[in-house]
Design an enzyme around this catalytic site. Sequence first.
Site, PDB file in Angstrom:
ATOM      1  N   ALA A  30       7.973  17.638  38.362  1.00 53.91           N
ATOM      2  CA  ALA A  30       7.848  17.405  39.806  1.00 53.91           C
ATOM      3  C   ALA A  30       8.744  18.366  40.585  1.00 53.91           C
ATOM      4  O   ALA A  30       8.280  19.087  41.482  1.00 53.91           O
ATOM      5  CB  ALA A  30       8.205  15.951  40.126  1.00 53.91           C
TER       6      ALA A  30
ATOM      7  N   LYS B  41      21.133  16.835  36.354  1.00 49.20           N
ATOM      8  CA  LYS B  41      22.338  16.218  35.794  1.00 49.20           C
ATOM      9  C   LYS B  41      22.639  16.610  34.348  1.00 49.20           C
ATOM     10  O   LYS B  41      23.707  16.287  33.841  1.00 49.20           O
ATOM     11  CB  LYS B  41      22.268  14.707  35.945  1.00 49.20           C
ATOM     12  CG  LYS B  41      21.372  13.957  34.989  1.00 49.20           C
ATOM     13  CD  LYS B  41      21.347  12.495  35.446  1.00 49.20           C
ATOM     14  CE  LYS B  41      20.977  11.529  34.402  1.00 49.20           C
ATOM     15  NZ  LYS B  41      20.872  10.158  34.895  1.00 49.20           N
TER      16      LYS B  41
ATOM     17  N   TYR C  88       9.336  15.720  26.922  1.00 43.48           N
ATOM     18  CA  TYR C  88       8.918  14.930  25.761  1.00 43.48           C
ATOM     19  C   TYR C  88       7.457  14.476  25.833  1.00 43.48           C
ATOM     20  O   TYR C  88       6.999  13.789  24.925  1.00 43.48           O
ATOM     21  CB  TYR C  88       9.842  13.715  25.593  1.00 43.48           C
ATOM     22  CG  TYR C  88      11.274  14.161  25.365  1.00 43.48           C
ATOM     23  CD1 TYR C  88      11.710  14.509  24.092  1.00 43.48           C
ATOM     24  CD2 TYR C  88      12.155  14.311  26.429  1.00 43.48           C
ATOM     25  CE1 TYR C  88      13.002  14.967  23.886  1.00 43.48           C
ATOM     26  CE2 TYR C  88      13.450  14.772  26.237  1.00 43.48           C
ATOM     27  CZ  TYR C  88      13.862  15.099  24.961  1.00 43.48           C
ATOM     28  OH  TYR C  88      15.134  15.574  24.756  1.00 43.48           O
TER      29      TYR C  88
ATOM     30  N   GLY D  97       0.898  13.447  24.741  1.00 49.29           N
ATOM     31  CA  GLY D  97      -0.568  13.379  24.783  1.00 49.29           C
ATOM     32  C   GLY D  97      -1.202  14.477  25.602  1.00 49.29           C
ATOM     33  O   GLY D  97      -2.104  15.184  25.152  1.00 49.29           O
TER      34      GLY D  97
ATOM     35  N   GLU E 131      -7.279   8.909  25.104  1.00 52.19           N
ATOM     36  CA  GLU E 131      -6.195   7.916  25.042  1.00 52.19           C
ATOM     37  C   GLU E 131      -6.699   6.587  25.578  1.00 52.19           C
ATOM     38  O   GLU E 131      -7.791   6.508  26.144  1.00 52.19           O
ATOM     39  CB  GLU E 131      -4.984   8.426  25.843  1.00 52.19           C
ATOM     40  CG  GLU E 131      -4.352   9.662  25.205  1.00 52.19           C
ATOM     41  CD  GLU E 131      -3.192  10.229  25.985  1.00 52.19           C
ATOM     42  OE1 GLU E 131      -2.428   9.460  26.570  1.00 52.19           O
ATOM     43  OE2 GLU E 131      -3.064  11.459  26.003  1.00 52.19           O
TER      44      GLU E 131
ATOM     45  N   HIS F  36       5.057   1.326  26.317  1.00 50.42           N
ATOM     46  CA  HIS F  36       4.118   2.063  25.454  1.00 50.42           C
ATOM     47  C   HIS F  36       3.967   1.268  24.160  1.00 50.42           C
ATOM     48  O   HIS F  36       4.955   0.847  23.571  1.00 50.42           O
ATOM     49  CB  HIS F  36       4.660   3.468  25.164  1.00 50.42           C
ATOM     50  CG  HIS F  36       3.611   4.401  24.643  1.00 50.42           C
ATOM     51  ND1 HIS F  36       3.008   4.231  23.425  1.00 50.42           N
ATOM     52  CD2 HIS F  36       3.055   5.515  25.186  1.00 50.42           C
ATOM     53  CE1 HIS F  36       2.124   5.196  23.232  1.00 50.42           C
ATOM     54  NE2 HIS F  36       2.130   5.994  24.291  1.00 50.42           N
TER      55      HIS F  36
ATOM     56  N   HIS G 265       8.462   2.696  28.688  1.00 52.97           N
ATOM     57  CA  HIS G 265       7.967   4.080  28.683  1.00 52.97           C
ATOM     58  C   HIS G 265       7.918   4.695  30.079  1.00 52.97           C
ATOM     59  O   HIS G 265       8.255   5.859  30.253  1.00 52.97           O
ATOM     60  CB  HIS G 265       6.564   4.065  28.071  1.00 52.97           C
ATOM     61  CG  HIS G 265       5.921   5.411  27.962  1.00 52.97           C
ATOM     62  ND1 HIS G 265       6.445   6.417  27.178  1.00 52.97           N
ATOM     63  CD2 HIS G 265       4.792   5.920  28.529  1.00 52.97           C
ATOM     64  CE1 HIS G 265       5.664   7.492  27.262  1.00 52.97           C
ATOM     65  NE2 HIS G 265       4.662   7.216  28.088  1.00 52.97           N
TER      66      HIS G 265
ATOM     67  N   GLU H  54       7.798  10.654  38.711  1.00 54.12           N
ATOM     68  CA  GLU H  54       7.941   9.269  38.236  1.00 54.12           C
ATOM     69  C   GLU H  54       8.797   8.400  39.152  1.00 54.12           C
ATOM     70  O   GLU H  54       8.631   7.186  39.197  1.00 54.12           O
ATOM     71  CB  GLU H  54       8.500   9.273  36.801  1.00 54.12           C
ATOM     72  CG  GLU H  54       8.448   7.898  36.167  1.00 54.12           C
ATOM     73  CD  GLU H  54       8.668   7.899  34.662  1.00 54.12           C
ATOM     74  OE1 GLU H  54       8.503   8.954  34.016  1.00 54.12           O
ATOM     75  OE2 GLU H  54       8.994   6.824  34.130  1.00 54.12           O
TER      76      GLU H  54
HETATM   77  P1  FAD Z   1      11.502  14.030  34.722  1.00 54.87           P
HETATM   78  O1  FAD Z   1      10.689  14.974  33.952  1.00 54.87           O
HETATM   79  O2  FAD Z   1      12.079  12.875  34.002  1.00 54.87           O
HETATM   80  O3  FAD Z   1      12.683  14.835  35.412  1.00 54.87           O
HETATM   81  C1  FAD Z   1      13.711  14.159  36.091  1.00 54.87           C
HETATM   82  C2  FAD Z   1      14.835  15.127  36.341  1.00 54.87           C
HETATM   83  O4  FAD Z   1      15.789  14.562  37.221  1.00 54.87           O
HETATM   84  C3  FAD Z   1      15.607  15.529  35.094  1.00 54.87           C
HETATM   85  O5  FAD Z   1      15.849  16.897  35.147  1.00 54.87           O
HETATM   86  C4  FAD Z   1      16.905  14.740  35.221  1.00 54.87           C
HETATM   87  O6  FAD Z   1      17.990  15.317  34.553  1.00 54.87           O
HETATM   88  C5  FAD Z   1      17.092  14.783  36.727  1.00 54.87           C
HETATM   89  N1  FAD Z   1      17.959  13.741  37.282  1.00 54.87           N
HETATM   90  C6  FAD Z   1      17.838  12.397  37.177  1.00 54.87           C
HETATM   91  N2  FAD Z   1      18.836  11.780  37.848  1.00 54.87           N
HETATM   92  C7  FAD Z   1      19.598  12.755  38.399  1.00 54.87           C
HETATM   93  C8  FAD Z   1      20.781  12.765  39.180  1.00 54.87           C
HETATM   94  N3  FAD Z   1      21.419  11.641  39.531  1.00 54.87           N
HETATM   95  N4  FAD Z   1      21.291  13.958  39.566  1.00 54.87           N
HETATM   96  C9  FAD Z   1      20.706  15.121  39.202  1.00 54.87           C
HETATM   97  N5  FAD Z   1      19.596  15.171  38.441  1.00 54.87           N
HETATM   98  C10 FAD Z   1      19.041  14.005  38.046  1.00 54.87           C
HETATM   99  N6  FAD Z   1       2.857  11.572  30.977  1.00 54.87           N
HETATM  100  C11 FAD Z   1       1.640  12.150  30.918  1.00 54.87           C
HETATM  101  O7  FAD Z   1       0.970  12.302  31.939  1.00 54.87           O
HETATM  102  N7  FAD Z   1       1.159  12.592  29.720  1.00 54.87           N
HETATM  103  C12 FAD Z   1       1.847  12.466  28.560  1.00 54.87           C
HETATM  104  O8  FAD Z   1       1.395  12.891  27.524  1.00 54.87           O
HETATM  105  C13 FAD Z   1       3.116  11.836  28.607  1.00 54.87           C
HETATM  106  N8  FAD Z   1       3.825  11.641  27.474  1.00 54.87           N
HETATM  107  C14 FAD Z   1       5.096  11.136  27.564  1.00 54.87           C
HETATM  108  C15 FAD Z   1       5.863  11.027  26.410  1.00 54.87           C
HETATM  109  C16 FAD Z   1       7.174  10.590  26.483  1.00 54.87           C
HETATM  110  C17 FAD Z   1       8.006  10.478  25.248  1.00 54.87           C
HETATM  111  C18 FAD Z   1       7.722  10.248  27.740  1.00 54.87           C
HETATM  112  C19 FAD Z   1       9.136   9.797  27.854  1.00 54.87           C
HETATM  113  C20 FAD Z   1       6.951  10.323  28.889  1.00 54.87           C
HETATM  114  C21 FAD Z   1       5.632  10.764  28.809  1.00 54.87           C
HETATM  115  N9  FAD Z   1       4.839  10.852  29.945  1.00 54.87           N
HETATM  116  C22 FAD Z   1       3.599  11.425  29.865  1.00 54.87           C
HETATM  117  C23 FAD Z   1       5.378  10.546  31.272  1.00 54.87           C
HETATM  118  C24 FAD Z   1       5.773  11.851  31.952  1.00 54.87           C
HETATM  119  O9  FAD Z   1       6.306  12.739  30.996  1.00 54.87           O
HETATM  120  C25 FAD Z   1       6.813  11.638  33.038  1.00 54.87           C
HETATM  121  O10 FAD Z   1       6.449  10.566  33.842  1.00 54.87           O
HETATM  122  C26 FAD Z   1       6.918  12.886  33.901  1.00 54.87           C
HETATM  123  O11 FAD Z   1       7.181  14.002  33.089  1.00 54.87           O
HETATM  124  C27 FAD Z   1       8.007  12.703  34.924  1.00 54.87           C
HETATM  125  O12 FAD Z   1       8.282  13.940  35.524  1.00 54.87           O
HETATM  126  P2  FAD Z   1       9.373  13.988  36.676  1.00 54.87           P
HETATM  127  O13 FAD Z   1       9.513  15.417  37.046  1.00 54.87           O
HETATM  128  O14 FAD Z   1       9.056  13.005  37.704  1.00 54.87           O
HETATM  129  O15 FAD Z   1      10.715  13.452  35.973  1.00 54.87           O
HETATM  130  C1  SIN Z   2       1.319   9.490  24.904  1.00 55.50           C
HETATM  131  O1  SIN Z   2       1.166  10.607  24.430  1.00 55.50           O
HETATM  132  O2  SIN Z   2       1.001   8.455  24.329  1.00 55.50           O
HETATM  133  C2  SIN Z   2       1.946   9.357  26.261  1.00 55.50           C
HETATM  134  C3  SIN Z   2       0.946   9.576  27.284  1.00 55.50           C
HETATM  135  C4  SIN Z   2       1.413   9.094  28.622  1.00 55.50           C
HETATM  136  O3  SIN Z   2       2.497   8.560  28.766  1.00 55.50           O
HETATM  137  O4  SIN Z   2       0.638   9.245  29.560  1.00 55.50           O
END
Ligand code: FAD
Ligand code: SIN
Length: 506
Positions: free
Chosen positions: A14, A36, A46, A49, A116, A232, A340, A364
Amino acid sequence: MIATNYLIVGSGVAGLTFAIKIAERFPDRKITIITKSNEDESNTKYAQGGIAIVTDETEDSYQKHIDDTLICGDGLCDVDVVKMVVTEGPKRLKELIAWGAKFDKTVKGNFDLGKEGGHSRNRVVHHKDQTGYEIERAILEQVHQKENITVLNHYFALDLITQNNHCFGAYALHEKTNEIIPFQSDFTVLATGGIGHLYGHTTNPVIATGDGIAMAFRANAAIKDMEFIQFHPTALYDASAGSKFLISEAVRGFGAYMRTQKGLRFMINYDERGELASRDIVSQSIDLELKKSGDDCVYLDCTHLDLDAFIKHFPMIYERCKSIGIDIAKDWIPVVPAQHYLCGGITVDKNGKTSIENLFACGECSRTGLHGANRLASNSLLEALVYSEKIYDYLADVSIEKSQFNGIISNWESAEKPKISPDYLAKMKVQLQLLMRQNAGIVRNELDLPKAKEQLLHWKNEMEEVSKTHQISVALYELLNMITIGNLIVQQSIDRKDNRGGFMKV
Ligand code: FAD
Ligand code: SIN
């Protein structure tokens, strides 16, 4: 004080994709990303899928993806948002590819589409079982090429700087020097990800402590749908607390069966889609089965699958299982549900705007209305990609006004204070995680939720006192934030009267 035009908190999909776009649009403006941990550490890294995107309109259609998302959200999705996100998928995929992200193809040159839970068609674009790693790699490379983006690793955002419902930036703790720095910004984007470590047993890495949502809450931003925690169904079973290795849902899409210890394929008793029911249903069914049997886990059976094809699609999962003595050609994989994803979060409109002026939220940590009561698998990366574009689109035409901050942004009060004992914080965190697992897990009840509320309130008061009288640290603030998030989840669970999607109260 550090002044910047755009302050982005978080370096997952994001935050980084928004940064790339706004940096290209305004080469003379300053973009600062604070994160952070190391810059690549995030839930994004991580993701296994893949990304749910309609790429083949002969077999699939936008309408089918929209319908699947709505069914999964159990009547609580915002239909307009669902349509917007689904139909923008192909453009966002094209952009990722242009930035250098690689996705698996078939021998015919089409995308190799995974399936999925909850999807009526194969539509998950992926890079083996390491899609998030590949995306994070590609977008970080883009970010590094932009001269007007500064990435500050190990800066922990503590609180937003607000006045009269306007955001003017954030205070952040420089973890290496312990200095608290005010970042003054024209626009601030929270992209801080999930909350997994509030539960302890989670697929999320340790950075997932709900900081952005807690900060926004303290600044009086609207927060919604916190009761919709996604568990999950298939985290690799391991009795200890802490992050759990995920066995992707795409493994079930590939044909794996779910079995009880005795070998029963139980999912067909709960849903006609069997193993490919949506995540909420599979997790709730496993929970029931485990309560009935008293077993510690259920199993994924891959023994009937084409091993070479499996290894090609899921090399990381194959290797991880092998490393702990599980030969997937012969052995079943022990799995349990684990926290999850958070479907709710900071309420945003279709431009990613929060209820606070000049404050945006993406990914997220935000609540867009896409997921309703339960997120459809692989819709999260898609949501982050579409909303970073929406925020960019909105801000691409907004001029920067002179700061309307009345007075001078003050430094964080930094008198010498004693350090808090790390043991005290660690013990408190374990207690908090246990409380959340026991009282606000897959199935909740009217008795335990009020008890949890009382305990959380007590801890909140205690921690607020501790934070006034001790040196600020990441561990202290993370704990404070997790207690805040716990309170929001429990209160909103008490308020919800009907069982929907991932929310079940008995
Ligand atoms: P994140 O990628 O979590 O990034 C958050 C960032 O904020 C990090 O850099 C963190 O260090 C930083 N941060 C947090 N708090 C602070 C703070 N106080 N100060 C400074 N920095 C901070 N979704 C799918 O659509 N498909 C998939 O296949 C899938 N597989 C997944 C598998 C796993 C194991 C997991 C855990 C999640 C999966 N998801 C999947 C969900 C998806 O990966 C996440 O919802 C998505 O990547 C979130 O992106 P984001 O940029 O919002 O947050
Ligand atoms: C997974 O690969 O099962 C995670 C997919 C997701 O969180 O959307």
